[in-house]
Design a protein around this motif. Sequence first.
Motif, short mmCIF file in Angstrom:
data_model
loop_
_atom_site.label_atom_id
_atom_site.label_comp_id
_atom_site.label_asym_id
_atom_site.label_seq_id
_atom_site.Cartn_x
_atom_site.Cartn_y
_atom_site.Cartn_z
N ALA A 7 -54.77 -89.74 -56.04
CA ALA A 7 -54.57 -88.49 -56.76
C ALA A 7 -54.03 -87.42 -55.82
CB ALA A 7 -55.88 -88.04 -57.39
N ARG A 8 -54.55 -87.35 -54.61
CA ARG A 8 -54.08 -86.35 -53.64
C ARG A 8 -52.63 -86.61 -53.23
NH1 ARG A 8 -54.72 -81.51 -53.36
NH2 ARG A 8 -52.73 -81.22 -52.44
N LYS A 9 -52.29 -87.87 -53.03
CA LYS A 9 -50.90 -88.21 -52.69
C LYS A 9 -49.95 -87.83 -53.82
CE LYS A 9 -51.78 -92.06 -49.57
NZ LYS A 9 -51.65 -93.52 -49.38
N LEU A 10 -50.36 -88.11 -55.05
CA LEU A 10 -49.52 -87.75 -56.19
C LEU A 10 -49.40 -86.24 -56.31
CD1 LEU A 10 -47.84 -88.67 -58.58
CD2 LEU A 10 -49.95 -88.66 -59.95
N ALA A 11 -50.49 -85.53 -56.08
CA ALA A 11 -50.44 -84.06 -56.14
C ALA A 11 -49.51 -83.51 -55.07
CB ALA A 11 -51.85 -83.48 -55.97
N ASP A 12 -49.56 -84.07 -53.86
CA ASP A 12 -48.65 -83.63 -52.80
C ASP A 12 -47.20 -83.91 -53.16
OD1 ASP A 12 -50.78 -82.74 -51.29
OD2 ASP A 12 -50.85 -84.52 -50.00
N ARG A 13 -46.96 -85.07 -53.75
CA ARG A 13 -45.58 -85.42 -54.14
C ARG A 13 -45.09 -84.49 -55.24
NH1 ARG A 13 -40.86 -86.12 -52.93
NH2 ARG A 13 -39.64 -87.47 -54.27
N ILE A 14 -45.94 -84.17 -56.20
CA ILE A 14 -45.56 -83.24 -57.27
C ILE A 14 -45.24 -81.87 -56.68
CG2 ILE A 14 -46.45 -81.98 -59.28
CD1 ILE A 14 -47.94 -84.57 -60.04
N ASP A 38 -50.04 -74.87 -53.76
CA ASP A 38 -50.94 -76.00 -53.90
C ASP A 38 -50.70 -76.67 -55.25
OD1 ASP A 38 -52.96 -77.79 -53.24
OD2 ASP A 38 -54.58 -76.49 -53.90
N THR A 39 -51.11 -77.91 -55.34
CA THR A 39 -51.07 -78.64 -56.60
C THR A 39 -52.35 -79.44 -56.72
OG1 THR A 39 -48.67 -78.85 -56.49
CG2 THR A 39 -49.81 -80.32 -57.99
N ARG A 40 -52.96 -79.36 -57.87
CA ARG A 40 -54.18 -80.13 -58.13
C ARG A 40 -53.97 -80.95 -59.38
NH1 ARG A 40 -58.12 -75.28 -56.80
NH2 ARG A 40 -57.73 -75.22 -54.57
N THR A 49 -51.96 -78.97 -62.10
CA THR A 49 -51.87 -77.51 -62.02
C THR A 49 -51.14 -77.17 -60.73
OG1 THR A 49 -53.97 -77.31 -63.19
CG2 THR A 49 -53.17 -75.37 -62.03
N VAL A 50 -50.06 -76.43 -60.86
CA VAL A 50 -49.24 -76.04 -59.72
C VAL A 50 -49.50 -74.56 -59.45
CG1 VAL A 50 -46.90 -75.85 -58.82
CG2 VAL A 50 -47.48 -77.73 -60.34
N PHE A 51 -49.99 -74.27 -58.25
CA PHE A 51 -50.28 -72.88 -57.86
C PHE A 51 -49.08 -72.34 -57.08
CE2 PHE A 51 -54.39 -74.83 -58.47
CZ PHE A 51 -55.08 -73.86 -59.19
N THR A 88 -46.40 -89.33 -67.16
CA THR A 88 -46.07 -88.14 -66.38
C THR A 88 -47.08 -87.06 -66.72
OG1 THR A 88 -43.74 -88.72 -66.49
CG2 THR A 88 -44.27 -86.46 -65.88
N PRO A 89 -47.72 -86.47 -65.72
CA PRO A 89 -48.72 -85.44 -66.02
C PRO A 89 -48.09 -84.18 -66.59
CG PRO A 89 -48.41 -85.68 -63.65
CD PRO A 89 -47.59 -86.74 -64.30
N THR A 90 -48.84 -83.52 -67.46
CA THR A 90 -48.38 -82.22 -67.95
C THR A 90 -48.55 -81.21 -66.83
OG1 THR A 90 -50.57 -81.68 -68.81
CG2 THR A 90 -49.03 -82.71 -70.35
N LEU A 91 -47.61 -80.29 -66.73
CA LEU A 91 -47.63 -79.31 -65.65
C LEU A 91 -48.06 -77.95 -66.19
CD1 LEU A 91 -44.28 -80.15 -63.83
CD2 LEU A 91 -46.58 -80.93 -63.28
N THR A 92 -48.95 -77.32 -65.45
CA THR A 92 -49.37 -75.96 -65.74
C THR A 92 -49.16 -75.14 -64.49
OG1 THR A 92 -51.08 -76.84 -67.22
CG2 THR A 92 -51.28 -74.54 -66.55
N PHE A 93 -48.49 -74.01 -64.64
CA PHE A 93 -48.24 -73.14 -63.49
C PHE A 93 -49.22 -71.98 -63.52
CE2 PHE A 93 -44.23 -75.32 -64.04
CZ PHE A 93 -43.90 -75.64 -62.74
N LYS A 94 -49.87 -71.74 -62.37
CA LYS A 94 -50.83 -70.63 -62.25
C LYS A 94 -50.50 -69.83 -61.00
CE LYS A 94 -54.92 -72.20 -64.62
NZ LYS A 94 -56.36 -72.35 -64.54
N HIS A 95 -50.55 -68.52 -61.16
CA HIS A 95 -50.34 -67.65 -59.99
C HIS A 95 -51.54 -67.79 -59.06
CE1 HIS A 95 -50.41 -63.84 -57.72
NE2 HIS A 95 -49.12 -64.11 -57.63
N ASP A 96 -51.28 -67.99 -57.78
CA ASP A 96 -52.33 -68.18 -56.78
C ASP A 96 -52.77 -66.81 -56.25
OD1 ASP A 96 -54.06 -69.18 -54.94
OD2 ASP A 96 -52.56 -70.25 -53.77
N PRO A 97 -54.00 -66.40 -56.50
CA PRO A 97 -54.46 -65.09 -56.03
C PRO A 97 -54.89 -65.08 -54.57
CG PRO A 97 -56.20 -66.15 -57.26
CD PRO A 97 -55.00 -67.07 -57.33
N LEU A 98 -54.88 -66.22 -53.91
CA LEU A 98 -55.38 -66.31 -52.53
C LEU A 98 -54.65 -65.39 -51.56
CD1 LEU A 98 -57.44 -67.69 -50.72
CD2 LEU A 98 -55.74 -69.42 -50.25
#
Length: 147
Positions: A7-14, A38-40, A49-51, A88-98
Amino acid sequence: MVDAARARKLADRIQQIVAEMLERRIKDPRLGFVTVTDTRITADLREATVFYTVFGSEAERADTAAALESATGIIRSEVGKQTGVRFTPTLTFKHDPLPDSARQLDDLILAARNRDAEVARRAEGAAYAGEADPYKKDDEEEADSAS
């Protein structure tokens, strides 16, 4: 369910694919200076979820969010092509407040340092209100008990 390493490898690739798409292929004029931070992905690899962060004002953030929302389908199809996963996972974009939180913490630390410097500057010529050492010593206790 898949293991966490996959899952982490796929998140990094996404994350790499999305960043590349935003840099090279998405030509929306509303898209500001975006950084994918980041992507989770869920354990079943169905939702990602793409931050991201945007350099600029609140209006530029809103425009970028709208541009990302409209480009989600194109980005998702490219993610499907390049990853080769069954679904293919659905993508959600979120603003990263960090980064905003980090900037606020830096400002607070700077203010605390300035206040500490001001206290140290005021304390330079100060004298004790009473004795320099207000605590009793052993020989004073013996003298007090002998009396």
